[in-house]
Enzyme design. Structure first.
Site, mmCIF file in Angstrom:
data_model
loop_
_atom_site.group_PDB
_atom_site.id
_atom_site.type_symbol
_atom_site.label_atom_id
_atom_site.label_comp_id
_atom_site.label_asym_id
_atom_site.label_seq_id
_atom_site.Cartn_x
_atom_site.Cartn_y
_atom_site.Cartn_z
ATOM 1 N N ASP A 67 0.674 -1.102 0.218
ATOM 2 C CA ASP A 67 -0.063 -0.097 0.057
ATOM 3 C C ASP A 67 0.817 1.399 -0.002
ATOM 4 O O ASP A 67 2.055 1.298 0.312
ATOM 5 C CB ASP A 67 -1.105 -0.025 1.092
ATOM 6 C CG ASP A 67 -0.213 -0.405 2.324
ATOM 7 O OD1 ASP A 67 0.885 -0.479 2.549
ATOM 8 O OD2 ASP A 67 -1.160 -0.842 3.416
ATOM 9 N N ASP A 136 -7.309 -2.651 14.069
ATOM 10 C CA ASP A 136 -8.679 -2.875 13.689
ATOM 11 C C ASP A 136 -8.951 -4.067 12.902
ATOM 12 O O ASP A 136 -9.854 -4.391 12.388
ATOM 13 C CB ASP A 136 -9.281 -1.718 13.027
ATOM 14 C CG ASP A 136 -8.793 -1.303 11.717
ATOM 15 O OD1 ASP A 136 -7.843 -2.242 11.527
ATOM 16 O OD2 ASP A 136 -8.818 -0.250 11.399
ATOM 17 N N HIS A 138 -7.136 -4.530 9.948
ATOM 18 C CA HIS A 138 -6.844 -4.540 8.611
ATOM 19 C C HIS A 138 -5.512 -5.246 8.118
ATOM 20 O O HIS A 138 -4.742 -5.584 8.816
ATOM 21 C CB HIS A 138 -6.478 -3.013 8.322
ATOM 22 C CG HIS A 138 -5.664 -2.352 8.639
ATOM 23 N ND1 HIS A 138 -5.820 -0.970 9.244
ATOM 24 C CD2 HIS A 138 -4.254 -2.852 8.740
ATOM 25 C CE1 HIS A 138 -4.492 -0.240 9.456
ATOM 26 N NE2 HIS A 138 -3.643 -1.410 9.572
HETATM 27 P P1 PGA Z 1 2.110 -1.426 12.761
HETATM 28 O O1 PGA Z 1 1.187 -1.241 11.694
HETATM 29 O O2 PGA Z 1 3.255 -2.447 12.323
HETATM 30 O O3 PGA Z 1 2.704 0.036 12.653
HETATM 31 O O4 PGA Z 1 1.744 -1.920 13.866
HETATM 32 C C1 PGA Z 1 0.425 -2.390 11.245
HETATM 33 C C2 PGA Z 1 -0.536 -2.301 10.170
HETATM 34 O O5 PGA Z 1 -1.169 -1.104 10.172
HETATM 35 O O6 PGA Z 1 -0.883 -3.112 9.381
#
Ligand code: PGA
Length: 262
Positions: A67, A136, A138
């Site tokens: 992304d 959440d 995702h």
């Molecule tokens: P993080 O984010 O590794 O910074 O916890 C993970 C994500 O949002 O997929």
């Protein structure tokens, strides 16, 4: 799904790196899907170490990132292209032209998303996709209720994700882009193998719902229950809400080494 619980993120990341090593040795021109965020940093440091100290060769590898934020140019400090250059690509012998990150500045976003999907197909499909997970649930930026059939497209981030990511933007939520381009869940499910990393108490609920909850788009990562080769590398804190944690440990401890690294 295979659940690998390690004492901390470093040890879990080293175990995940062994999967990368095996793939790149068996298939030097492997196609690897990559993730950003704080979670994969230890994995990337280990990949850099393996390149520098053990000569792991990335010269024929192709990568596709999950992304990118809409509206951030590649040179922006918080763009995912810059993140990847700084935290991995500059430190290994990958050819920059073989690294792909969705274009957050495309004038025609749908056309650029379709081209990204086509580029993955043209490269032969993703052999191994690295995933983090949002608090959440995702994956990529496929927020809750994303279609399980979705492909690369524009998405709007949830308030929770904007708040989570404000730490990278001087704790100023107003600086976090609200839109992104992300591979879809269908794109991720097409990868031949998925490895998800999750560390810390903040991920415990999402991990429990992903592994032991119903498969539902409200928890996007739960679709991995349908993936034929999905492995989760997690630390004790992220595993703390799993009902069957002791079973997962027992399964993993009983495997021969060749199977652990496969
Ligand atoms: P993080 O984010 O590794 O910074 O916890 C993970 C994500 O949002 O997929």
């Amino acid at each position: 799904m295979e659940i690998i619980i390690k004492e901390n993120g470093q040890v879990a990341s080293e175990a995940a790196a062994r999967i990368v090593v095996r793939l790149v040795k068996e298939k030097p021109n492997a196609v690897i899907g990559l993730a950003t965020g704080s979670t994969p940093l230890m994995l990337y440091r280990e990949m850099i170490r393996l390149h520098k100290e053990e000569g792991l060769d990335f010269s024929q590898v192709t990568t596709f990132n999950l992304d990118e934020y809409i509206g951030l140019p590649p040179e922006h400090e918080q763009s995912y292209r810059r993140f990847m250059n700084e935290n991995l690509f500059k430190h290994i012998n990958i050819k920059m032209e073989n690294t792909h990150v969705p274009d957050g500045m495309a004038e025609d976003v749908p056309a650029s998303c379709a081209a990204y999907e086509q580029a993955i197909i043209d490269a032969g499909g993703i052999d191994l996709q690295v995933l983090g997970i949002g608090s959440d649930g995702h994956v990529g930026f496929n927020e809750p209720t994303s279609s399980f059939a979705s492909r690369t497209r524009i998405k709007t981030l949830t308030r929770e994700t904007v708040a989570d990511n404000a730490r990278f933007f001087d704790d100023d939520e107003s600086m976090v882009p609200h839109h992104c381009v992300t591979m879809g869940i269908g794109t991720i499910m097409d990868a031949r193998m998925n490895i998800m990393l999750a560390f810390g108490e903040r991920k415990a609920d999402a991990i429990a719902d992903t592994v032991e909850g119903p498969i539902a788009s409200i928890m996007p990562a739960s679709i991995l229950q349908y993936h034929p080769a999905a492995k989760l590398f997690i630390d004790e804190a992220a595993a703390s809400k799993l009902k069957l944690a002791s079973y997962y440990r027992w399964v993993y401890d009983g495997k021969p080494k060749w199977q652990k690294d496969a």
